[in-house]
Design a protein around this motif. Structure first.
Motif, PDB file in Angstrom:
ATOM      1  N   UNK A  73      22.318  68.722 -42.823  1.00 18.85           N
ATOM      2  CA  UNK A  73      21.971  67.874 -43.961  1.00 18.85           C
ATOM      3  C   UNK A  73      22.757  68.348 -45.171  1.00 18.85           C
ATOM      4  N   UNK A  74      23.618  69.349 -44.968  1.00 18.51           N
ATOM      5  CA  UNK A  74      24.423  69.940 -46.026  1.00 18.51           C
ATOM      6  C   UNK A  74      25.775  69.247 -46.173  1.00 18.51           C
ATOM      7  N   UNK A  75      26.392  68.886 -45.064  1.00 15.40           N
ATOM      8  CA  UNK A  75      27.744  68.337 -45.063  1.00 15.40           C
ATOM      9  C   UNK A  75      27.734  66.844 -44.730  1.00 15.40           C
ATOM     10  N   UNK A  76      28.702  66.120 -45.292  1.00 20.63           N
ATOM     11  CA  UNK A  76      28.937  64.742 -44.867  1.00 20.63           C
ATOM     12  C   UNK A  76      29.736  64.797 -43.567  1.00 20.63           C
ATOM     13  N   UNK A  77      29.855  63.673 -42.891  1.00 21.49           N
ATOM     14  CA  UNK A  77      30.645  63.635 -41.657  1.00 21.49           C
ATOM     15  C   UNK A  77      32.090  64.033 -41.938  1.00 21.49           C
ATOM     16  N   UNK A  78      32.669  63.530 -43.026  1.00 16.80           N
ATOM     17  CA  UNK A  78      34.066  63.862 -43.363  1.00 16.80           C
ATOM     18  C   UNK A  78      34.234  65.344 -43.654  1.00 16.80           C
ATOM     19  N   UNK A  79      33.285  65.928 -44.376  1.00 16.99           N
ATOM     20  CA  UNK A  79      33.354  67.366 -44.658  1.00 16.99           C
ATOM     21  C   UNK A  79      33.255  68.170 -43.372  1.00 16.99           C
ATOM     22  N   UNK A  80      32.354  67.766 -42.487  1.00 17.46           N
ATOM     23  CA  UNK A  80      32.189  68.496 -41.235  1.00 17.46           C
ATOM     24  C   UNK A  80      33.425  68.375 -40.353  1.00 17.46           C
ATOM     25  N   UNK A  81      34.055  67.211 -40.354  1.00 20.97           N
ATOM     26  CA  UNK A  81      35.308  67.047 -39.610  1.00 20.97           C
ATOM     27  C   UNK A  81      36.345  68.047 -40.115  1.00 20.97           C
ATOM     28  N   UNK A  82      36.496  68.159 -41.429  1.00 20.88           N
ATOM     29  CA  UNK A  82      37.473  69.113 -41.987  1.00 20.88           C
ATOM     30  C   UNK A  82      37.121  70.551 -41.622  1.00 20.88           C
ATOM     31  N   UNK A  83      35.848  70.914 -41.757  1.00 21.59           N
ATOM     32  CA  UNK A  83      35.435  72.282 -41.450  1.00 21.59           C
ATOM     33  C   UNK A  83      35.666  72.636 -39.986  1.00 21.59           C
ATOM     34  N   UNK A  84      35.260  71.752 -39.088  1.00 20.41           N
ATOM     35  CA  UNK A  84      35.407  72.022 -37.656  1.00 20.41           C
ATOM     36  C   UNK A  84      36.880  71.996 -37.255  1.00 20.41           C
ATOM     37  N   UNK A  85      37.652  71.097 -37.833  1.00 19.01           N
ATOM     38  CA  UNK A  85      39.095  71.055 -37.557  1.00 19.01           C
ATOM     39  C   UNK A  85      39.740  72.381 -37.927  1.00 19.01           C
ATOM     40  N   UNK A  86      39.406  72.889 -39.121  1.00 19.43           N
ATOM     41  CA  UNK A  86      39.969  74.165 -39.567  1.00 19.43           C
ATOM     42  C   UNK A  86      39.512  75.319 -38.687  1.00 19.43           C
ATOM     43  N   UNK A  87      38.241  75.324 -38.340  1.00 15.92           N
ATOM     44  CA  UNK A  87      37.670  76.436 -37.567  1.00 15.92           C
ATOM     45  C   UNK A  87      38.147  76.455 -36.126  1.00 15.92           C
ATOM     46  N   UNK A  88      38.270  75.267 -35.495  1.00 18.94           N
ATOM     47  CA  UNK A  88      38.596  75.212 -34.076  1.00 18.94           C
ATOM     48  C   UNK A  88      40.015  74.746 -33.777  1.00 18.94           C
ATOM     49  N   UNK A  89      40.753  74.319 -34.812  1.00 18.98           N
ATOM     50  CA  UNK A  89      42.118  73.851 -34.599  1.00 18.98           C
ATOM     51  C   UNK A  89      42.200  72.549 -33.832  1.00 18.98           C
ATOM     52  N   UNK A  90      41.213  71.688 -34.001  1.00 19.64           N
ATOM     53  CA  UNK A  90      41.185  70.402 -33.309  1.00 19.64           C
ATOM     54  C   UNK A  90      41.566  69.273 -34.253  1.00 19.64           C
ATOM     55  N   UNK A  91      42.048  68.182 -33.687  1.00 18.28           N
ATOM     56  CA  UNK A  91      42.367  66.984 -34.456  1.00 18.28           C
ATOM     57  C   UNK A  91      41.353  65.915 -34.068  1.00 18.28           C
ATOM     58  N   UNK A  92      40.645  65.406 -35.051  1.00 17.60           N
ATOM     59  CA  UNK A  92      39.643  64.369 -34.816  1.00 17.60           C
ATOM     60  C   UNK A  92      40.242  63.003 -35.073  1.00 17.60           C
ATOM     61  N   UNK A  93      39.856  62.044 -34.247  1.00 15.93           N
ATOM     62  CA  UNK A  93      40.266  60.651 -34.398  1.00 15.93           C
ATOM     63  C   UNK A  93      39.035  59.859 -34.804  1.00 15.93           C
ATOM     64  N   UNK A  94      39.175  59.064 -35.866  1.00 12.71           N
ATOM     65  CA  UNK A  94      38.065  58.234 -36.315  1.00 12.71           C
ATOM     66  C   UNK A  94      37.964  56.998 -35.440  1.00 12.71           C
ATOM     67  N   UNK A  95      36.755  56.709 -35.025  1.00 11.24           N
ATOM     68  CA  UNK A  95      36.488  55.521 -34.210  1.00 11.24           C
ATOM     69  C   UNK A  95      35.354  54.746 -34.842  1.00 11.24           C
ATOM     70  N   UNK A  96      35.302  53.459 -34.530  1.00 15.17           N
ATOM     71  CA  UNK A  96      34.233  52.609 -35.043  1.00 15.17           C
ATOM     72  C   UNK A  96      33.720  51.754 -33.897  1.00 15.17           C
ATOM     73  N   UNK A  97      32.413  51.761 -33.716  1.00 16.76           N
ATOM     74  CA  UNK A  97      31.828  50.925 -32.662  1.00 16.76           C
ATOM     75  C   UNK A  97      30.576  50.242 -33.202  1.00 16.76           C
ATOM     76  N   UNK A  98      30.230  49.126 -32.596  1.00 14.72           N
ATOM     77  CA  UNK A  98      29.022  48.416 -33.000  1.00 14.72           C
ATOM     78  C   UNK A  98      27.778  49.250 -32.716  1.00 14.72           C
ATOM     79  N   UNK A  99      27.813  50.014 -31.643  1.00 16.40           N
ATOM     80  CA  UNK A  99      26.644  50.786 -31.235  1.00 16.40           C
ATOM     81  C   UNK A  99      26.466  52.057 -32.067  1.00 16.40           C
ATOM     82  N   UNK A 100      27.553  52.786 -32.342  1.00 16.15           N
ATOM     83  CA  UNK A 100      27.440  54.091 -32.993  1.00 16.15           C
ATOM     84  C   UNK A 100      27.980  54.124 -34.413  1.00 16.15           C
ATOM     85  N   UNK A 101      28.586  53.057 -34.868  1.00 15.88           N
ATOM     86  CA  UNK A 101      29.174  53.070 -36.199  1.00 15.88           C
ATOM     87  C   UNK A 101      30.429  53.921 -36.224  1.00 15.88           C
ATOM     88  N   UNK A 102      30.782  54.412 -37.401  1.00 22.07           N
ATOM     89  CA  UNK A 102      31.968  55.254 -37.545  1.00 22.07           C
ATOM     90  C   UNK A 102      31.626  56.662 -37.067  1.00 22.07           C
TER      91      UNK A 102
END
Length: 107
Positions: free
Chosen positions: A10-39
């Motif tokens: 409840x501390x981080x937004x999704x975008x902030x968490x993407x940046x933090x996890x990308x930096x920590x784990x060296x992963x590249x996240x791809x943004x997706x959008x679906x009717x069922x799960x949203x962005x």
């Protein structure tokens, strides 16, 4: 066997968490959008998949539903899927400030 873990924040937004996890784990996240799960954001390698998404997802009745209703205080979720337990991954995620381990399931 597949190992699933759910984390929330409840501390981080999704975008902030993407940046933090990308930096920590060296992963590249791809943004997706679906009717069922949203962005939501997806990163993966041959042996793991990590998804980051808001807990509120678009509902059929114009109201948001919770993806994980058992954890309403977690506004953003991080989901991991690995073919077997990955203690190193869990340790790195457990050490992230504001990220709380919510559940584990082995299928």
């Amino acid at each position: 066997m597949t190992d699933h873990h759910t984390y929330g924040t409840s501390t981080h937004t999704a975008s902030e968490l993407v940046r933090l996890v990308s930096d920590r784990l060296g992963l590249v996240f791809i943004e997706r959008d679906s009717d069922y799960r949203g962005v939501h954001h997806l990163a993966g390698t041959s042996n793991k998949q990590i998804e980051i998404q808001p807990d509120p997802i678009p509902g059929d009745d114009e109201e948001d539903d919770l993806y994980a209703p058992e954890h309403p205080s977690a506004r953003v979720l991080l989901l991991t899927i690995t073919p077997a337990p990955d203690p190193a991954l869990q340790s790195r995620l457990d050490s992230m400030e504001g990220l709380i381990h919510l559940g584990h399931e082995t299928l």
